[in-house]
Design a protein around this motif. Structure first.
Motif, PDB file in Angstrom:
ATOM      1  N   LEU A  95       0.828  -1.198   0.000  1.00 22.15           N
ATOM      2  CA  LEU A  95       0.000   0.000   0.000  1.00 22.15           C
ATOM      3  C   LEU A  95       0.864   1.251   0.000  1.00 22.15           C
ATOM      4  O   LEU A  95       0.551   2.236  -0.662  1.00 22.15           O
ATOM      5  CB  LEU A  95      -0.932  -0.001   1.211  1.00 22.15           C
ATOM      6  N   LEU A 143       1.274   4.170  -2.994  1.00 17.11           N
ATOM      7  CA  LEU A 143       0.908   5.541  -2.687  1.00 17.11           C
ATOM      8  C   LEU A 143       2.039   6.530  -2.839  1.00 17.11           C
ATOM      9  O   LEU A 143       1.792   7.714  -2.830  1.00 17.11           O
ATOM     10  CB  LEU A 143       0.419   5.633  -1.253  1.00 17.11           C
ATOM     11  N   LYS A 199      -1.910  15.978   3.491  1.00 16.61           N
ATOM     12  CA  LYS A 199      -0.950  15.641   2.449  1.00 16.61           C
ATOM     13  C   LYS A 199      -1.386  14.426   1.643  1.00 16.61           C
ATOM     14  O   LYS A 199      -0.567  13.636   1.230  1.00 16.61           O
ATOM     15  CB  LYS A 199       0.422  15.338   3.061  1.00 16.61           C
ATOM     16  N   LEU A 246      -2.862  11.792   2.659  1.00 15.56           N
ATOM     17  CA  LEU A 246      -2.699  10.532   3.374  1.00 15.56           C
ATOM     18  C   LEU A 246      -4.025   9.897   3.736  1.00 15.56           C
ATOM     19  O   LEU A 246      -4.056   8.821   4.282  1.00 15.56           O
ATOM     20  CB  LEU A 246      -1.932  10.782   4.683  1.00 15.56           C
ATOM     21  N   ALA A 294      -4.848   6.557   2.212  1.00 17.11           N
ATOM     22  CA  ALA A 294      -3.892   5.560   2.679  1.00 17.11           C
ATOM     23  C   ALA A 294      -4.236   5.093   4.075  1.00 17.11           C
ATOM     24  O   ALA A 294      -4.285   3.888   4.352  1.00 17.11           O
ATOM     25  CB  ALA A 294      -2.487   6.154   2.668  1.00 17.11           C
ATOM     26  N   ALA A 318      -7.368   2.894   4.077  1.00 18.01           N
ATOM     27  CA  ALA A 318      -7.153   1.550   3.538  1.00 18.01           C
ATOM     28  C   ALA A 318      -6.340   0.696   4.508  1.00 18.01           C
ATOM     29  O   ALA A 318      -6.660  -0.482   4.744  1.00 18.01           O
ATOM     30  CB  ALA A 318      -6.438   1.640   2.188  1.00 18.01           C
ATOM     31  N   ILE A 319      -5.281   1.299   5.092  1.00 19.17           N
ATOM     32  CA  ILE A 319      -4.434   0.519   5.996  1.00 19.17           C
ATOM     33  C   ILE A 319      -5.199   0.108   7.244  1.00 19.17           C
ATOM     34  O   ILE A 319      -5.144  -1.042   7.685  1.00 19.17           O
ATOM     35  CB  ILE A 319      -3.162   1.331   6.343  1.00 19.17           C
ATOM     36  N   MET A 321      -7.611  -2.688   6.543  1.00 15.06           N
ATOM     37  CA  MET A 321      -6.970  -3.985   6.388  1.00 15.06           C
ATOM     38  C   MET A 321      -6.571  -4.568   7.744  1.00 15.06           C
ATOM     39  O   MET A 321      -6.758  -5.764   8.009  1.00 15.06           O
ATOM     40  CB  MET A 321      -5.740  -3.803   5.501  1.00 15.06           C
ATOM     41  N   LEU A 322      -6.023  -3.699   8.635  1.00 18.11           N
ATOM     42  CA  LEU A 322      -5.614  -4.199   9.945  1.00 18.11           C
ATOM     43  C   LEU A 322      -6.815  -4.696  10.741  1.00 18.11           C
ATOM     44  O   LEU A 322      -6.741  -5.722  11.429  1.00 18.11           O
ATOM     45  CB  LEU A 322      -4.888  -3.090  10.715  1.00 18.11           C
ATOM     46  N   SER A 345     -12.948  -3.196   2.933  1.00 19.44           N
ATOM     47  CA  SER A 345     -11.504  -3.049   2.777  1.00 19.44           C
ATOM     48  C   SER A 345     -11.115  -3.131   1.312  1.00 19.44           C
ATOM     49  O   SER A 345     -10.250  -2.367   0.838  1.00 19.44           O
ATOM     50  CB  SER A 345     -10.797  -4.148   3.581  1.00 19.44           C
ATOM     51  N   ILE A 367      -9.215  -0.211  -0.871  1.00 16.05           N
ATOM     52  CA  ILE A 367      -7.964  -0.407  -1.604  1.00 16.05           C
ATOM     53  C   ILE A 367      -8.157  -0.055  -3.076  1.00 16.05           C
ATOM     54  O   ILE A 367      -7.282   0.556  -3.703  1.00 16.05           O
ATOM     55  CB  ILE A 367      -7.458  -1.841  -1.422  1.00 16.05           C
ATOM     56  N   VAL A 368      -9.318  -0.408  -3.640  1.00 20.29           N
ATOM     57  CA  VAL A 368      -9.569  -0.062  -5.045  1.00 20.29           C
ATOM     58  C   VAL A 368      -9.594   1.446  -5.205  1.00 20.29           C
ATOM     59  O   VAL A 368      -9.086   1.996  -6.187  1.00 20.29           O
ATOM     60  CB  VAL A 368     -10.888  -0.709  -5.512  1.00 20.29           C
ATOM     61  N   VAL A 411      -7.881   3.586  -3.434  1.00 22.44           N
ATOM     62  CA  VAL A 411      -6.499   4.051  -3.378  1.00 22.44           C
ATOM     63  C   VAL A 411      -5.794   3.804  -4.700  1.00 22.44           C
ATOM     64  O   VAL A 411      -5.108   4.666  -5.240  1.00 22.44           O
ATOM     65  CB  VAL A 411      -5.760   3.328  -2.227  1.00 22.44           C
ATOM     66  N   LEU A 412      -5.996   2.591  -5.257  1.00 28.78           N
ATOM     67  CA  LEU A 412      -5.328   2.268  -6.513  1.00 28.78           C
ATOM     68  C   LEU A 412      -5.831   3.156  -7.646  1.00 28.78           C
ATOM     69  O   LEU A 412      -5.075   3.571  -8.516  1.00 28.78           O
ATOM     70  CB  LEU A 412      -5.563   0.794  -6.852  1.00 28.78           C
ATOM     71  N   SER A 415      -7.118   6.246  -7.368  1.00 32.51           N
ATOM     72  CA  SER A 415      -6.709   7.640  -7.209  1.00 32.51           C
ATOM     73  C   SER A 415      -5.235   7.806  -7.470  1.00 32.51           C
ATOM     74  O   SER A 415      -4.763   8.927  -7.638  1.00 32.51           O
ATOM     75  CB  SER A 415      -7.038   8.137  -5.805  1.00 32.51           C
ATOM     76  N   ASN A 416      -4.495   6.675  -7.518  1.00 35.20           N
ATOM     77  CA  ASN A 416      -3.087   6.775  -7.832  1.00 35.20           C
ATOM     78  C   ASN A 416      -2.872   6.883  -9.330  1.00 35.20           C
ATOM     79  O   ASN A 416      -1.973   7.562  -9.807  1.00 35.20           O
ATOM     80  CB  ASN A 416      -2.353   5.553  -7.289  1.00 35.20           C
ATOM     81  N   LYS A 417      -3.730   6.134 -10.091  1.00 32.42           N
ATOM     82  CA  LYS A 417      -3.578   6.187 -11.530  1.00 32.42           C
ATOM     83  C   LYS A 417      -4.032   7.560 -11.994  1.00 32.42           C
ATOM     84  O   LYS A 417      -3.884   7.931 -13.088  1.00 32.42           O
ATOM     85  CB  LYS A 417      -4.432   5.098 -12.191  1.00 32.42           C
TER      86      LYS A 417
END
Lengths: 163, 195
Positions: free
Chosen positions: A151, A155, B110, B112, B115, B118-119, B122-123, B183, B187-188, B190-191, B193-195
């Protein structure tokens, strides 16, 4: 940057593969028998459905790690791999916590339910199971670290460059 | 990234999704999180209040029976204690995420935000799955016993304790399925928004 990422994830997956493989093998080869008075105590991992589930879950995780190690060059399925990593981490944590719960009863017993500990009669079995549980615990932690790293690595383009 | 003078393209990102898309997609997430919060809270509370006292007659001395009172509580089993703690923590997490989804759309640090969501999701999936599975196998041991280790089953004597524990387990597994879906969606996001 991509290369260090690839190296670190490959290393983590190798570590997880080793841990899950050793957990499976050590649990499968654990057996002991003892003769107490007239009763024959024989302990194998198949005596408890929890340990059978543990072996199956670790075997699935081993197979998954092996497959992903060999196809980490394509980037098309990488999103699916991130999601499957979360599922496998969940599977590993559930199997280790279930096996720990049952092993704790085997070691200390449960006086309220009238269950006596069995580690006194079959110490070799208990030691083997302890080893397998330690390996499984390491595997679960390594998979959690792998997920966090995946992750974070996905990011890192998002973080702004410090002036 | 200021919008251009002509058209304004909608981008993926929490603040800039148009109102219609935001209401359909993120209300689904809020609804799922609310359901997961209710399920984990129900599981924790039902197991917390799980207690049964029963009096057994173990001998008869003359004409007076000798009674023995036994209590089954959840604290007797470390696996159930872990179950209550895990579900409690997960319900706090779900409540916090619902609050952040409803009231905290301006809070960001920033970039985050995705992130951390998502983290944390998952935890908490790992935590709830650990607690639910440990309690499930302990309940299976209590229901069937283990003849190889000479452990008797206890569910035939403490039926109500076992039934309530089973109900809490079902709620926790429902919560686990919901939290896994949440979860994966995080994660989807996050992925994407990165692309």
């Amino acid at each position: 940057m991509v290369k260090t990422r690839r190296i670190i994830t490959t290393l983590l997956r190798l570590l997880a593969l080793g841990a899950t493989l050793s957990a499976t093998v050590v649990m499968v080869t654990s057996h002991d028998s003892a003769d107490v008075l007239n009763l024959k105590f024989s302990a194998k991992y198949t005596n408890s459905p929890t340990f059978k589930f543990y072996v199956i879950a670790e075997a699935i995780a081993t197979g998954y790690s092996l497959i992903v190690l060999f196809l980490s060059s394509k980037s098309l399925v990488w999103r699916l791999i991130v999601i499957l990593d979360v599922v496998i981490a969940m599977l590993l944590t559930s199997s280790i916590s279930a096996a720990l719960a049952i092993a704790q009863i085997g070691k200390k017993g449960n006086s309220h339910a009238g269950w006596l500990p069995i580690c006194g009669q079959v110490p070799k079995f208990c030691d083997h199971v302890t080893g397998a549980l330690i390996a499984g615990f390491v595997a679960a932690i390594v998979y959690l670290v792998l997920n966090l790293y995946s992750l974070h690595a996905v990011l890192s383009p998002l973080f702004p460059v410090k002036p | 990234m200021a919008p251009q003078s002509g058209t304004e393209k909608p981008m993926f990102g929490y603040g800039s999704i148009s109102c219609k898309a935001k209401s359909r997609w993120s209300w689904t997430m809020v609804g799922l999180r609310l359901l997961a919060f209710l399920a984990t809270a129900a599981a924790a509370v039902v197991m917390l209040l799980n207690k049964q006292t029963k009096t057994f007659v173990i001998a008869t001395v003359g004409t007076t029976p000798v009674n023995l009172t036994l209590t089954a509580k959840f604290q007797h089993t470390p696996a159930f204690v872990f179950f209550v703690v895990a579900n409690g923590l997960a319900s706090i997490h779900n409540l916090l995420m619902v609050m952040v989804d409803l009231f905290g759309s301006k809070v960001d640090y920033k970039g985050l935000r995705f992130a951390m969501i998502a983290i944390l999701d998952m935890l908490n999936v790992a935590l709830v799955s650990g607690g639910a599975n440990a309690a499930a196998f302990m309940a299976e041991l209590g229901k069937n016993g283990n003849s190889h280790a000479r452990w008797d089953k206890i569910c035939d004597r403490f039926g109500r304790f076992c039934d309530r524990g089973g109900g809490a387990l079902i709620a926790s597994f429902v919560a686990l399925a919901l939290m896994l879906i949440i979860s994966v969606i995080s994660i989807v996001k996050v992925l994407k928004s990165n692309k």
